[in-house]
Design a protein around this motif. Structure first.
Motif, PDB file in Angstrom:
ATOM      1  N   TYR A   1       0.723  -1.206   0.089  1.00 15.63           N
ATOM      2  CA  TYR A   1      -0.115   0.056  -0.138  1.00 15.63           C
ATOM      3  C   TYR A   1       0.866   1.347   0.032  1.00 15.63           C
ATOM      4  O   TYR A   1       0.583   2.250  -0.746  1.00 15.63           O
TER       5      TYR A   1
ATOM      6  N   LEU B   1     -10.659   1.639   1.217  1.00 14.95           N
ATOM      7  CA  LEU B   1     -10.072   0.639   1.917  1.00 14.95           C
ATOM      8  C   LEU B   1     -10.850  -0.007   3.052  1.00 14.95           C
ATOM      9  O   LEU B   1     -11.075  -1.163   3.554  1.00 14.95           O
TER      10      LEU B   1
ATOM     11  N   LYS C   1     -13.339  -2.170   1.947  1.00 19.63           N
ATOM     12  CA  LYS C   1     -12.947  -3.642   1.406  1.00 19.63           C
ATOM     13  C   LYS C   1     -12.488  -4.632   2.564  1.00 19.63           C
ATOM     14  O   LYS C   1     -12.835  -5.813   2.472  1.00 19.63           O
TER      15      LYS C   1
ATOM     16  N   LEU D   1      -1.234  -5.356  -1.761  1.00 14.56           N
ATOM     17  CA  LEU D   1      -2.380  -5.135  -2.621  1.00 14.56           C
ATOM     18  C   LEU D   1      -2.260  -5.795  -3.777  1.00 14.56           C
ATOM     19  O   LEU D   1      -1.249  -6.081  -4.333  1.00 14.56           O
TER      20      LEU D   1
ATOM     21  N   ASP E   1      -6.993  -5.100  -6.689  1.00 13.42           N
ATOM     22  CA  ASP E   1      -6.906  -4.223  -5.689  1.00 13.42           C
ATOM     23  C   ASP E   1      -6.432  -2.897  -6.076  1.00 13.42           C
ATOM     24  O   ASP E   1      -7.089  -1.863  -5.921  1.00 13.42           O
TER      25      ASP E   1
ATOM     26  N   LEU F   1      -8.251   0.587  -6.927  1.00 10.53           N
ATOM     27  CA  LEU F   1      -7.725   1.680  -6.344  1.00 10.53           C
ATOM     28  C   LEU F   1      -7.361   2.780  -7.143  1.00 10.53           C
ATOM     29  O   LEU F   1      -7.961   4.125  -6.759  1.00 10.53           O
TER      30      LEU F   1
END
Length: 283
Positions: free
Chosen positions: A3, A37, A40, A53, A57, A61
């Motif tokens: 991330y 997030l 999620k 991620l 993802d 994102l």
């Protein structure tokens, strides 16, 4: 990608945009954590950890943030684009035609011979831009565009009717299950060819587009490999198979050669002097 790696990559790649908008990296960090997030992971504690991620993802994102920050393709906002002089209607369900692909049209027009009829197959026709331009400019032709995306086919037919072009058809079809009683003079494809790991080459606008139209497995070669190895049987002798790709033309030429079904295998450059297309002539 973790991330924190993604956060710094996303921010600094778009730093000029964020400066104009007066947005700092802490705003992006807090906004993402408190919104996307959280929904999620459903765990307020986990979202503050530096976690890994997945590709999906990362795509979601970027897609989410670019929408929120109005980093949207101007073509999607206008609902149309111009391709080789034709006004093509598009929407966010299809890939935006690129000016580089016009080089493909130039090559085909130089390749054909006058007073000869051409049967042409366009694999992954998208908005119909390639099929429509070729069918309009090559009067002695019959063009078929296929796509797995129903939205693409519906949009292509709208463009066909609006432009009043009659020698082209569009069909919903998956090229992995394609069959035909006909042989073609020319087969063209601008398939998914981006390796999802190539973030250094990915423009943010691309990440706002249809995922399946962009990314391919096996370092971006999965669909290209399949087409080269399976569509020679739908080509006439001396027929042309030409593909658009990115920065791996040597590998693609090798795939062509390995089939032992093609001669005169060459790669061509686009306006930016980048090898963008590779073709082979069937024995």
């Amino acid at each position: 990608m973790y991330y924190r790696e993604w956060l710094f990559f996303f921010f600094y790649k778009n730093i000029n945009f964020f400066r104009i908008k007066n947005i700092n990296i802490n705003y992006i960090d807090n906004f993402v954590c408190k919104n996307l997030l959280y929904y999620k992971f459903k765990n307020k504690n986990k979202i503050y950890l530096d976690f890994f991620l997945s590709y999906k993802d990362l795509f979601l994102l970027n897609n989410f943030l670019l929408k929120i920050l109005n980093y949207e393709n101007i073509e999607y906002i206008n609902k149309y684009t111009y391709f080789y002089g034709l006004k093509i209607f598009i929407n966010n369900k299809v890939f935006v035609p690129r000016i580089e692909t016009e080089c493909l049209i130039d090559f085909i027009l130089n390749y054909i011979k006058n007073n000869r009829f051409y049967k042409i197959l366009d694999l992954g026709s998208g908005s119909g831009n390639i099929s429509l331009v070729l069918s309009k400019l090559i009067e002695k032709s019959k063009v078929l565009g296929i796509d797995i995306n129903l939205d693409s086919i519906l949009l292509s037919k709208i463009n066909k009717n609006r432009l009043n072009i009659n020698n082209v058809n569009f069909k919903l079809n998956n090229w992995y299950y394609f069959s035909s009683n006909y042989l073609y003079d020319i087969i063209i494809s601008n398939p998914p060819y981006i390796n999802i790991n190539d973030f250094n080459y990915i423009n943010n606008n691309i990440l706002y587009e249809n995922f399946n139209s962009i990314f391919s497995k096996n370092n971006g070669l999965y669909d290209i490999y399949y087409i080269i190895n399976n569509f020679s049987k739908f080509l006439k002798s001396n027929g042309l198979l030409i593909l658009e790709h990115f920065n791996n033309h040597k590998k693609i030429k090798y795939i062509f050669k390995k089939t032992k079904k093609f001669k005169k295998i060459y790669s061509l450059k686009d306006f930016n002097n980048i090898y963008r297309f590779t073709f082979g002539i069937k024995y």
